[in-house]
Design a protein around this motif. Structure first.
Motif, PDB file in Angstrom:
ATOM      1  N   ARG A   1      38.369  41.945  38.607  1.00  0.00           N
ATOM      2  CA  ARG A   1      37.386  42.179  39.667  1.00  0.00           C
ATOM      3  C   ARG A   1      36.655  40.920  40.104  1.00  0.00           C
TER       4      ARG A   1
ATOM      5  N   GLN B   1      46.631  41.687  42.981  1.00  0.00           N
ATOM      6  CA  GLN B   1      46.010  42.415  41.868  1.00  0.00           C
ATOM      7  C   GLN B   1      46.912  42.396  40.641  1.00  0.00           C
TER       8      GLN B   1
ATOM      9  N   PRO C   1      37.510  42.068  43.942  1.00  0.00           N
ATOM     10  CA  PRO C   1      36.487  43.092  43.688  1.00  0.00           C
ATOM     11  C   PRO C   1      36.912  44.516  44.034  1.00  0.00           C
TER      12      PRO C   1
ATOM     13  N   HIS D   1      39.956  45.079  33.772  1.00  0.00           N
ATOM     14  CA  HIS D   1      39.406  45.428  35.070  1.00  0.00           C
ATOM     15  C   HIS D   1      38.262  44.496  35.465  1.00  0.00           C
ATOM     16  N   GLU D   2      37.361  44.263  34.534  1.00  0.00           N
ATOM     17  CA  GLU D   2      36.214  43.408  34.830  1.00  0.00           C
ATOM     18  C   GLU D   2      36.636  41.991  35.209  1.00  0.00           C
TER      19      GLU D   2
ATOM     20  N   THR E   1      39.710  45.922  43.326  1.00  0.00           N
ATOM     21  CA  THR E   1      40.687  46.464  42.375  1.00  0.00           C
ATOM     22  C   THR E   1      40.149  47.670  41.604  1.00  0.00           C
TER      23      THR E   1
END
Lengths: 144, 144
Positions: free
Chosen positions: B52, B27, B56, B48-49, B58
């Motif tokens: 992910r 991550q 996914p 974040h997106e 995270t």
DNA sequence: ATTGGTGCAAAGTATTTGCACACTT
DNA sequence: AAGTGTGCAAATACTTTGCACCAAT
């Protein structure tokens, strides 16, 4: 003596509000007064405390509503320092700030070249520059 | 070619963490990668997106924890635009930004005089200048 | 085996908003 | 009288934190 006095600023802001369809309440006038006079670039909370000395019922929401209005009218400048907003109502013209990481105070910084820099940038990038935020972070002489 | 490549930046950040007692998780590496590569000055949410897509599970908290760490290490720069934090990991050296009020995009602005301005300010005020935030607000050519 | 990192959920902060009532105009 | 401004409280938005489990070293 080209710099406007505190009183000029207060009058200017009051007139500006009266020119619109805005009303002049005691609370609002007190907020304007703090913004016109304070050199501390106060936060909403700090403005609230000062205003409360004269008008104890004043709510923080009213402070926020008033600074938002003044911000939209361009009468004050909002700057974010260490995660919170501070307001500068003494000098609505673009200028730069000096922030001390020790005492967290903010003072105005005189940078004569700002205008030249902005012009050059607009020419090179094609952007229409409508504002700038030039803040310096440092340690003031007393905090060193 | 004096500008560092994205890969250099990623490597530099990875090395910097390894040099400390910090661990390299998938991550974390993914966050570093986004910061090293993105020209968009992404928000935590945007990082974040992207992360992910590969990991996914995270959480947003992990993004925040990682950017906070990198900020403390001086590997990335945090800038606040329109009330939210954006992060710049491509160029940790002080530089200025150009923010479009139309599309809300942020690009780096080249201002050669920054160093000279900072020096002059330090001399005049006695402050030890440790950072600056020079952001311009404008309307980009496409948004005009 | 250690101990730092992660995800989740809850807590914090700062700011904004909805609404009924009060006050300026 | 008309309608903006106010105070209160709730809502919002963003970021941080506590904790038990997982995984990098």
């Amino acid at each position: 003596m080209s710099e406007p006095t505190q009183n000029d600023r207060l009058t200017a802001m009051v007139d500006r509000l009266k020119a619109g369809e805005y009303r002049m309440t005691p609370q609002r006038r007190a907020v304007l007064k703090v913004l016109a006079e304070s050199r501390r670039h106060p936060t909403a909370e700090e403005i609230h405390e000062v205003v409360r000395a004269d008008f104890p019922m004043t709510s923080l929401a009213t402070i926020y509503k008033t600074v938002t209005l003044l911000k939209e009218l361009g009468e004050i400048v909002e700057l974010r320092v260490a995660g919170r907003c501070r307001y500068d109502g003494r000098n609505p013209a673009p200028h730069s700030h000096l922030f001390c990481v020790g005492c967290e105070r903010v003072v105005d910084a005189e940078v004569k070249t700002v205008h030249a820099v902005t012009e050059g940038l607009a020419r090179r990038t094609g952007y229409r520059i409508i504002g700038q935020r030039i803040d310096f972070l440092g340690v003031c002489p007393e905090c060193q």
